[in-house]
Every structure is written in structure tokens, then in C-alpha cells.
Enzyme design. Structure first.
Site, PDB file in Angstrom:
ATOM      1  N   ASP A  44      -0.469   1.552  -5.906  1.00 19.18           N
ATOM      2  CA  ASP A  44       0.451   1.881  -7.002  1.00 19.18           C
ATOM      3  C   ASP A  44       0.306   0.922  -8.178  1.00 19.18           C
ATOM      4  O   ASP A  44       0.326   1.340  -9.335  1.00 19.18           O
ATOM      5  CB  ASP A  44       1.908   1.971  -6.522  1.00 19.18           C
ATOM      6  CG  ASP A  44       2.453   0.680  -5.940  1.00 19.18           C
ATOM      7  OD1 ASP A  44       1.649  -0.178  -5.534  1.00 19.18           O
ATOM      8  OD2 ASP A  44       3.695   0.549  -5.883  1.00 19.18           O
ATOM      9  N   GLY A 131      13.818  -5.657   5.438  1.00 20.75           N
ATOM     10  CA  GLY A 131      12.573  -6.370   5.654  1.00 20.75           C
ATOM     11  C   GLY A 131      11.554  -5.635   6.493  1.00 20.75           C
ATOM     12  O   GLY A 131      10.634  -6.245   7.031  1.00 20.75           O
ATOM     13  N   ASP A 181       7.985   2.455  -4.796  1.00 24.67           N
ATOM     14  CA  ASP A 181       9.204   2.381  -4.001  1.00 24.67           C
ATOM     15  C   ASP A 181      10.399   2.958  -4.744  1.00 24.67           C
ATOM     16  O   ASP A 181      11.156   3.776  -4.208  1.00 24.67           O
ATOM     17  CB  ASP A 181       9.484   0.931  -3.604  1.00 24.67           C
ATOM     18  CG  ASP A 181       8.428   0.378  -2.671  1.00 24.67           C
ATOM     19  OD1 ASP A 181       7.572   1.159  -2.211  1.00 24.67           O
ATOM     20  OD2 ASP A 181       8.454  -0.841  -2.414  1.00 24.67           O
ATOM     21  N   TYR A 231       1.195 -10.923  -1.808  1.00 24.51           N
ATOM     22  CA  TYR A 231       1.270  -9.758  -2.696  1.00 24.51           C
ATOM     23  C   TYR A 231       0.726 -10.074  -4.093  1.00 24.51           C
ATOM     24  O   TYR A 231      -0.187  -9.388  -4.579  1.00 24.51           O
ATOM     25  CB  TYR A 231       2.711  -9.246  -2.749  1.00 24.51           C
ATOM     26  CG  TYR A 231       2.900  -7.966  -3.512  1.00 24.51           C
ATOM     27  CD1 TYR A 231       2.957  -6.743  -2.858  1.00 24.51           C
ATOM     28  CD2 TYR A 231       3.035  -7.961  -4.892  1.00 24.51           C
ATOM     29  CE1 TYR A 231       3.138  -5.557  -3.556  1.00 24.51           C
ATOM     30  CE2 TYR A 231       3.210  -6.792  -5.596  1.00 24.51           C
ATOM     31  CZ  TYR A 231       3.266  -5.595  -4.926  1.00 24.51           C
ATOM     32  OH  TYR A 231       3.442  -4.433  -5.621  1.00 24.51           O
TER      33      TYR A 231
END
Length: 394
Positions: A44, A131, A181, A231
């Protein structure tokens, strides 16, 4: 397996919680779901393609006007202790908990978009696993934005809500997340997967109504801190690859283009780019597989995606690999179509397509193997594609 809790029951619960706390019924009730990504991981933020669906796990908020002026929210959550007060017109207090930072970020962005929350009081009830890589934070963000829409009495629209919530997380939380998301929580439709082009934000709703196929989600109940630090590193490596290839984003790259430049690109950067390029193709192939009921191809694509995430992107872990390998061993003869990690990785969940009549047996075997091997109890539940964010009452 965890039993499904109907959304209507969650709404009734949060209304009661609100009434108990504030001694009056709420004016508005809103809902936003978590999501599971069937395929298209770490694409994404590379302007690529993803294929998530909303899950039947939600963040629901009951809210009403409160005494006072300005833009202030008094809010409690049954997942957290106590009540916090967020004053959007004041600096961020040092003691604001992390979940409050997510909420405050959305309130600030909504105010700047012309949606002042005013003085509100609210209670939050949620069953999206925290999480677990199922976007509990995005569900909280989108539910908060939807609450403000209800209070203000006008709609920003699902795609704009998603972009606003992504901006809130990027700026106020400091997480350079992509759009998937928030877009999933805000825009997904019941009984559909959503093929999303993360550059144009064009969507294609892919029907998923076959009652003979069930989505099984297994939470490893392992979450390593490495996920948050890895990330931005992965994102930076992708940006480096795109720059060296002379493209705006890896969405524009091809394998022949990458292979031609292999000698000039650092080996680890090459592998990151290879994952993204091949994963984008897998998303497009998955849409075709689902539209033609080619479940064998769907399974192959899921396993290939996991292998790529494990080897090229290096975001898997022993716990995730054990679940996927066990599912693969059970195989189609045992009712398993395909399996892969879902979410950022380094723990969290796997998503597995299973023949409905075999799901109880498959779940039992996966849980037993995982628990016996690692001495960790996983959490399992099944889901159908859920409903995106909406105002339930008010």
C-alpha cells in the site's frame, strides 16, 4: 474458537455502558470494523494493490453532547482503565495514553477539515484484537471520525475519512502507515473483498458470498517490538529501490526492470523490491481466481505471498511460519485452501481459507500443533466479510 458477537449486541452493550456512566442514553452510536488482508502485504505504501475485507470485529462508540465549550471529549474504553479528557484546543498532555493519541489526532484533523467535535462525552466498546495485525488502531480512528460526523450532522465520505485518518496516524502518532487499513475500515462492504488501488484509491468490490468457504483467523498472541521499528526501515528500502529504478513508486516497476538493475542495487533492497513487484501481481491474480471460483489458484497465491514475505521482505517469524506450514501440511485433502501471514508481520495473525465443513477440525489441529510446539495458546475465530464504518443510531 472465539464466538462471533453480533454487531447489534455490541451496540446494545456500549449504549448500556454509556447510560451507566453518564446517567442518560447516548445521542449517537457509530461502528467501524477491523480488517484482515487476504493478500497484498506491504504494497500500500508503494502505491500498489491490496485486497482486504472488513472483519466481524468492531470498535463501537456511543456518544452525546457534554457540558462545556470548545472541542473537548471525555471518553472511556472498556479495554482501558479510567476515563480521559482530550482538549483539542490545548497541547498534548504528557500523560495521554497511546490510544488517546490516536483519538486526539483524528479530532484535530477533523477540526481542520471543518468538523469541530464540540463538547462530547463517549464510551468505547471494542472486540478487534489489540496488536494482532487486524487494524484495531485504524478501526478506532475511523470510528472516532464517524462519531464526529454524526455529532456535526454532515458526512465527509468514506474515502475522505480514510485519508484523514491516515494523515492523523502519520502526523500525530508518527507511524508512516499506508492507506489500506483506514480505507478498509471506512469503505469495505459486507459480503465483499475490496481490491484497492492505493494510488488512485479506485476500488473494486469482489463478491465473497460462497457459504462453503470460511475465513479463519489465528492470532499467534505474539507481537514483537521489532514490528514498529522495522516498518519504516522497509519503507525506506522500497523508496531507495524506486529511486534507483527511476520510477515514482515500486508499483511502476517490473521484474525485467529490476533484474536489469540487479548489479547496481544492494541485495537486500533488491529482495524488498521483488516482494512488492510480485505481490502486486498476486493481488490482481487473486481477483481473477475469486471471480472464477479457482480456489486452487487462490491457495497457491496465498502460500506464494507468505513465502515472499518470509524470505524477501523478512517480516515473518517462527510462530507465523509454524501456522502456515501446518495449514499447508493439512492441505486441500483436509479442507485447507491456502494460508499466509496478514498484517505488518513479526507476530500477529495468519489468514486461512478453509472449506466450511472442515473448519472446526482444521482449527483444532492448528491450535493443537501450535500449542504443543510452542507452549503458547493461540486465539482463533472465523469471519465473513463485515460491514464498513457507519452511523448505527442518531
Amino acid at each position: 474458537m472465539l464466538p462471533a458477537v453480533p454487531l447489534e449486541q455490541m451496540i446494545a452493550t456500549v449504549k448500556q455502558q454509556y447510560s451507566d456512566r453518564y446517567q442518560q442514553p447516548p445521542t449517537w452510536v457509530v461502528s467501524a470494523p477491523g480488517r484482515v488482508n487476504l493478500i497484498g502485504e506491504h504494497t500500500d505504501y508503494n502505491d500498489g494493490f491490496v485486497m482486504p475485507m472488513a472483519i466481524e470485529r468492531y470498535v463501537v462508540i456511543a456518544a452525546g453532547p457534554a457540558e462545556g465549550t470548545g472541542n473537548t471529549l471525555r471518553v472511556s474504553s472498556d479495554a482501558m482503565e479510567g476515563e480521559i479528557t482530550i482538549d483539542v484546543d490545548q497541547p498534548v498532555p504528557d500523560d495521554l495514553p497511546q490510544w488517546g493519541i490516536y483519538v486526539r489526532g483524528v479530532l484535530v484533523e477533523m477540526l481542520e477539515a471543518g468538523f469541530p467535535c464540540g463538547a462530547l462525552q463517549a464510551t468505547i466498546h471494542a472486540n478487534v484484537p489489540l496488536g494482532g495485525g487486524l487494524s484495531s488502531s485504524a478501526a478506532l480512528e475511523v470510528a472516532t471520525a464517524t462519531m464526529v460526523e454524526a455529532a456535526v450532522g454532515k458526512s465527509l465520505g468514506g474515502p475522505e475519512v480514510a485519508k484523514l485518518c491516515q494523515r492523523a496516524e502519520n502526523i500525530h502518532v508518527g507511524m508512516p502507515c499506508g492507506i489500506m487499513d483506514q480505507f478498509s475500515s471506512a469503505v469495505c462492504e459486507a459480503d465483499h473483498l475490496m481490491q484497492l488501488d492505493c494510488r488512485s484509491l479506485a476500488t473494486k468490490q469482489v463478491p465473497f458470498t460462497n457459504p462453503d468457504i470460511t475465513v479463519l483467523i489465528i492470532n499467534t498472541n505474539v507481537k514483537r517490538e521489532l514490528a514498529s521499528s522495522a516498518y519504516p526501515i522497509r519503507r525506506g528500502q522500497c523508496e531507495t529501490a524506486a529511486k534507483q529504478l527511476g520510477v515514482k513508486a515500486l508499483r511502476d516497476a517490473t521484474m525485467p526492470m529490476l533484474d536489469k538493475m540487479a548489479a547496481q542495487i544492494e541485495e537486500v533492497v533488491y529482495r524488498r523490491a521483488r516482494h512488492v513487484i510480485t505481490e502486486n501481481r498476486r493481488v490482481e491474480d487473486m481477483a481473477t481466481a475469486l471471480e472464477t471460483n479457482n480456489w486452487a489458484l487462490a491457495g497457491e497465491l496465498m502460500y506464494a505471498s507468505h513465502d515472499s514475505l518470509r524470505d524477501d521482505y523478512e517480516v515473518s517469524c517462527d510462530e507465523l511460519n509454524l501456522l502456515v506450514d501446518t495449514a499447508h501440511q493439512i492441505g486441500t485433502n483436509g479442507g485447507v485452501i491456502g494460508s499466509r501471514l496478514t498484517g505488518a508481520g513479526f507476530g500477529g495473525c495468519t489468514v486461512t481459507l478453509v472449506e466450511t465443513e472442515a473448519v472446526e477440525d482444521v482449527a483444532k489441529r492448528l491450535k493443537q500443533t501450535y500449542q504443543t510446539t510452542l507452549n503458547i495458546e493461540p486465539t482463533l475465530f472465523t469471519t465473513r466479510p463485515g460491514k464498513g464504518a457507519h452511523i448505527a443510531e442518531g
